[in-house]
Scaffold this motif. Structure first.
Motif, PDB file in Angstrom:
ATOM      1  N   ASP A   1      15.171  37.627 -29.615  1.00 48.05           N
ATOM      2  CA  ASP A   1      14.010  37.681 -28.730  1.00 48.05           C
ATOM      3  C   ASP A   1      14.132  38.543 -27.478  1.00 48.05           C
ATOM      4  O   ASP A   1      13.185  38.650 -26.723  1.00 48.05           O
ATOM      5  CB  ASP A   1      13.590  36.262 -28.345  1.00 48.05           C
ATOM      6  CG  ASP A   1      14.775  35.399 -27.964  1.00 48.05           C
ATOM      7  OD1 ASP A   1      15.708  35.933 -27.346  1.00 48.05           O
ATOM      8  OD2 ASP A   1      14.752  34.203 -28.289  1.00 48.05           O
TER       9      ASP A   1
ATOM     10  N   MET B   1      13.299  29.014 -35.269  1.00 48.96           N
ATOM     11  CA  MET B   1      11.905  28.755 -35.654  1.00 48.96           C
ATOM     12  C   MET B   1      10.914  29.342 -34.648  1.00 48.96           C
ATOM     13  O   MET B   1       9.722  29.434 -34.930  1.00 48.96           O
ATOM     14  CB  MET B   1      11.666  27.250 -35.760  1.00 48.96           C
ATOM     15  CG  MET B   1      12.499  26.581 -36.839  1.00 48.96           C
ATOM     16  SD  MET B   1      11.882  26.942 -38.467  1.00 48.96           S
ATOM     17  CE  MET B   1      10.462  25.873 -38.478  1.00 48.96           C
TER      18      MET B   1
ATOM     19  N   GLY C   1      17.372  33.267 -37.325  1.00 50.33           N
ATOM     20  CA  GLY C   1      17.093  32.097 -38.154  1.00 50.33           C
ATOM     21  C   GLY C   1      16.282  31.037 -37.434  1.00 50.33           C
ATOM     22  O   GLY C   1      15.841  30.073 -38.041  1.00 50.33           O
TER      23      GLY C   1
ATOM     24  N   ALA D   1      20.532  37.768 -29.903  1.00 56.26           N
ATOM     25  CA  ALA D   1      19.330  36.977 -30.206  1.00 56.26           C
ATOM     26  C   ALA D   1      18.180  37.897 -30.590  1.00 56.26           C
ATOM     27  O   ALA D   1      18.133  39.053 -30.188  1.00 56.26           O
ATOM     28  CB  ALA D   1      18.930  36.163 -28.980  1.00 56.26           C
TER      29      ALA D   1
ATOM     30  N   SER E   1      22.379  28.155 -33.705  1.00 52.81           N
ATOM     31  CA  SER E   1      22.936  29.515 -33.717  1.00 52.81           C
ATOM     32  C   SER E   1      24.451  29.523 -33.901  1.00 52.81           C
ATOM     33  O   SER E   1      25.051  30.577 -34.036  1.00 52.81           O
ATOM     34  CB  SER E   1      22.569  30.210 -32.401  1.00 52.81           C
ATOM     35  OG  SER E   1      23.027  29.417 -31.310  1.00 52.81           O
TER      36      SER E   1
END
Ligand code: UTP
Length: 408
Positions: free
Chosen positions: A235, A100, A98, A233, A205
């Protein structure tokens, strides 16, 4: 909420500028703005004045970490327990997507970023491929819950559909959206991102389980018999998800939560360090690491706060249900926030220009009685993509993928 009520609420919080363009709005835009004003918690904005003193820390002490040699000794037994739990449908995975991803500088969801060089390798694809390894090992699908926000929900769902879930079973993928929080300037005045809309950003988060409840996803998960949720996560393109050895070790040690950790590469590395805080498991953020904490040593003479979290946690569902009503600390974070300037033009700033208000998943750890910090080999499991170049970037992640034999 009607105009008068909205006016009163804004006046109370010193936010009347929100109505600056009200007269020129179309009927449905007026309605949208009034409804947003009604739903917005302006109380939190005033907290930015007390930002420095908002989250006082307790007494920080070292925590015992399950390090690689200990894990190696029991790898087989832990793995067997973990595979069994996955096979029995007791393990679900929650992808936190979620955010940005502003540091990466793309308007698209971070997961659609293509890190491939000779072929397409999307971040979402890497994560699904990692999860598939365990699906294949256990011979069972793992429910995957994907958290998005209103800023990237449609684009995320569309991408998964277009790419046919990268071979994952669509029946086992559920999307849900997190809530938004207002974003303000340094004085706590909410920014406007359109004449009929206040600037908002995803609320961090930390609200993921509440959002799962709100969207009915938690109920679906309970009915499916899921007892453990591996939250991770978006990433980190190398992380193992629903890793059977990690799952097995967390179950076998009777821990309420497991936290994957890596040996820090320097005392001041920008990762949160596992610790005890007032006797309970916790994470001390890198900006709270004092010179004393950085220099502290264990009885064996090793650095006392040497293990950093990588945002890969395994939560026991029954404990989540108990802690969900508790208020997590609010973090006020400096960010770049798009806003309408005095002439009503949208500006996308190059530098941070205000605050976002977030709750963080790491603060959930402190709410639980026990935590197993579980070490993983750094170069095999930690390749976060925060920036385009430099530290924790597309470049560094590509290099680590190459090291691990992943073709890009
Ligand atoms: P980060 O702390 O890297 O934040 O998130 P970010 O917002 O994605 O990136 P920047 O700071 O703007 O560059 C860590 C993880 O938490 C998720 C992110 O998607 C990422 O997986 N996250 C973060 C959410 O799901 N929601 C949020 O509100 C914030």
């Amino acid at each position: 909420m009607n105009y008068q009520e909205a006016y009163k609420k804004l006046e109370k919080y010193g936010q009347l500028h929100v109505l600056k363009y009200y007269e020129e709005l179309a009927a449905e835009e007026r309605e949208a703005l009034l409804s947003q004003i009604e739903q917005t918690d302006f109380d939190m904005l005033s907290l930015c004045k007390k930002r420095e003193t908002l989250n006082p820390r307790g007494k920080i002490e070292p925590i015992a970490v399950m390090e690689l040699p200990q894990i190696e000794e029991k790898r087989e037994a832990y793995t067997e327990i973990g595979v069994e739990a996955v096979r029995a449908g007791k393990v679900g995975a929650v992808l936190l997507a979620g955010g940005m991803g502003t540091r990466l500088g793309s308007d698209a969801p971070k997961g659609v970023y293509n890190i491939g060089l000779t072929k397409d390798v999307f971040i979402f694809q890497r994560l699904v491929e990692n999860l598939m390894d365990v699906v294949n090992q256990a011979g069972a699908w793992i429910p995957l819950y994907v958290m998005t926000s209103e800023k990237n929900h449609d684009a995320t769902v569309r991408f998964f559909e277009e790419k046919k879930y990268f071979g994952y079973s669509a029946d086992y993928v559920t999307f849900f959206m997190q809530d938004m929080a207002p974003a303000s300037d340094y004085e706590g005045k909410v920014y406007m991102e359109a004449k009929h809309k206040m600037s908002t950003s995803p609320n961090g988060s930390g609200g993921w389980f509440l959002s799962m409840i709100k969207w009915g996803v938690a109920e679906k998960m309970r009915q499916a018999g899921v007892e453990w949720l591996n939250v991770f996560a978006v990433d980190n393109v190398l992380q193992r998800i629903a890793d059977p050895c990690f799952v097995g070790a967390t179950i076998a040690t009777g821990s309420a939560v497991g936290a994957k950790v890596v040996a820090k590469n320097a005392p001041d590395e920008k990762v949160g360090a596992m610790c005890l805080e007032d006797g309970r498991p916790s994470i001390v953020e890198y900006y709270d690491m004092t010179p004393e904490l950085m220099a502290a040593k264990t009885e064996e003479g090793k650095p006392a706060y040497d293990f950093g979290v990588i945002l890969n946690y395994l939560f026991r569902v029954k404990d989540l249900e108990e802690i969900v009503a508790r208020q997590l600390p609010l973090h006020i974070v400096e960010k770049k926030i798009p806003y309408l300037d005095a002439t009503g033009e949208l500006v996308k700033p190059e530098e941070p220009n205000g605050y976002k208000f977030e709750q963080l998943v790491l603060d959930m750890i402190h709410e639980l009685d026990s935590c197993l910090p579980f070490e993983v080999v750094r170069n095999r499991e930690f390749a976060p993509i925060k920036n385009k170049t430099g530290i924790d970037s597309v470049e560094s992640a590509r290099e680590l993928c190459r090291e691990n034999g992943i073709l890009l």
